[in-house]
Design an enzyme around this catalytic site. Structure first.
Site, PDB file in Angstrom:
ATOM      1  N   ARG A  64       0.840  -1.214   0.000  1.00  0.00           N
ATOM      2  CA  ARG A  64       0.000   0.000   0.000  1.00  0.00           C
ATOM      3  C   ARG A  64       0.868   1.254   0.000  1.00  0.00           C
ATOM      4  NH1 ARG A  64      -3.418   2.264   4.564  1.00  0.00           N
ATOM      5  NH2 ARG A  64      -4.984   3.562   3.547  1.00  0.00           N
ATOM      6  N   HIS A  68       0.582   4.272  -2.690  1.00  0.00           N
ATOM      7  CA  HIS A  68       0.310   5.644  -2.275  1.00  0.00           C
ATOM      8  C   HIS A  68       1.457   6.578  -2.641  1.00  0.00           C
ATOM      9  CE1 HIS A  68      -3.302   5.277   0.633  1.00  0.00           C
ATOM     10  NE2 HIS A  68      -3.299   4.267  -0.208  1.00  0.00           N
ATOM     11  N   ASN A  96      -3.462   8.526   4.688  1.00  0.00           N
ATOM     12  CA  ASN A  96      -2.199   7.809   4.866  1.00  0.00           C
ATOM     13  C   ASN A  96      -1.867   7.473   6.312  1.00  0.00           C
ATOM     14  OD1 ASN A  96      -1.474   7.694   2.132  1.00  0.00           O
ATOM     15  ND2 ASN A  96      -0.576   9.747   2.178  1.00  0.00           N
ATOM     16  N   HIS A 193      -5.641  -5.988  -2.529  1.00  0.00           N
ATOM     17  CA  HIS A 193      -6.464  -6.086  -1.324  1.00  0.00           C
ATOM     18  C   HIS A 193      -6.632  -7.526  -0.850  1.00  0.00           C
ATOM     19  CE1 HIS A 193      -8.670  -1.932  -1.326  1.00  0.00           C
ATOM     20  NE2 HIS A 193      -7.392  -1.855  -1.034  1.00  0.00           N
TER      21      HIS A 193
END
Length: 316
Positions: A64, A68, A96, A193
């Site tokens: 992740r 990001h 975040n 995910h």
């Protein structure tokens, strides 16, 4: 399945070769550190492996973090910069605050600075750590070109461009399209995910007026999770620490945790892709690794456009 996976790895090697040529044209290469820091990849791989043995849940955090990072200012480690008195950085954005794994990047950087100071960028460490996290969680084997430089900008206002958990498939396709991804690549990347969890605050709105695209028994499961508060966590699929295709099987059962998950099955344009990945894990692995290599090349900085930070948390 073993044969199918083997074939997917062979095909991936061919894909990586084409990616290598593309990368070299852009100043990146697969053997970027071969002369200047030959053990860079093995150092990062070892540190990630040890971290995941201590805490398997951190694999999701590293993947992740890479996502990001790349979606804001490109893959330049802007996500790692700490806020200062004059600037609130990306990592302090509400989107975040749940990111994890910073200490793993710090450990890798510290060791690499001992071995070859001023050589390996934080952006490359993030990209390689994410790749290694996928592998150690049982996911596909793939390689990425190196040579990214670290950016000098990290501002909280830029994170408005991160995908919201409430986006529908059309909005996701449009947002990912702005970064050069098609619908299939978006659905493949969403498969990340398969690792990790979502907090109740990200999906509780689905419970106020029960989402018609959600299985009624799963709605009860989410309600039970949220009874423990907004920070309570719900795994995206039953094997939260294993990289597999069960995320797509969950969507087929109408048991996607976020609106942005379940919309992929609820929407005709993406349902077939979900069904394909739910049926064929090797196909998902191959498409995922190609999409991840593509993502790792988003708006990379080279030469004087960036730097190699001495400390990943602050500019030189």
């Amino acid at each position: 399945m073993a044969l199918a996976y083997f074939l997917s790895v062979i095909l991936a090697m061919e894909v990586m070769v084409s990616g290598y040529r593309f990368g070299e044209a852009g100043g990146l290469s697969m053997n970027y550190y071969i002369m200047t820091c030959p053990f860079a990849e093995s150092v990062i791989k070892d540190i990630v492996n040890r971290a995941l043995q201590d805490d398997p849940t951190v694999a999701a955090g590293l993947v992740r973090m890479h996502f990001h990072d790349c979606f804001i200012e490109g893959c330049d480690a802007s996500i790692l910069l700490d806020s200062t008195k004059d600037n609130t950085a990306e990592k302090d954005s509400p989107a975040n605050l749940s990111l994890r794994g910073y200490e793993i990047i710090d450990d890798a950087k510290e060791e690499l600075e001992r071995q070859c100071p001023g050589v390996v960028s934080c952006a490359d460490i993030v990209a390689m750590a994410s790749r290694d996290a996928v592998f150690f969680a049982g996911g596909p084997v793939y390689d990425i070109p190196q040579g990214r430089k670290d950016g000098r900008r990290s501002k909280i206002q830029d994170t408005i461009n991160l995908p919201s958990p409430s986006l529908n498939a059309s909005e996701l396709i449009r947002l990912f399209g702005q970064h050069g991804f098609n619908a299939q690549e978006m659905v493949a990347l969403s498969g990340a995910h398969t690792l990790g969890v979502a907090r109740c605050s990200s999906f509780k709105s689905r419970l106020t007026n029960v989402d018609p695209n959600m299985d009624s028994n799963f709605a009860k499961t989410l309600s039970k999770t949220c009874s423990a508060g907004d920070t309570a966590e719900q795994p995206f699929d039953p094997t939260r620490n294993s990289f597999d295709n069960l995320y797509y099987n969950a969507l087929q059962r109408k048991s996607g945790v976020l609106i942005s998950d379940q919309t992929l099955f609820a929407t005709q344009r993406t349902r077939g892709i979900v069904n394909g990945y739910g049926l064929n894990q090797a196909m998902f692995f191959l498409d995922f690794q190609q999409a991840m290599v593509k993502m790792s090349l988003l708006d990379v900085k080279e030469g004087s456009n960036g730097e190699v930070r001495n400390n990943c948390r602050k500019i030189n």
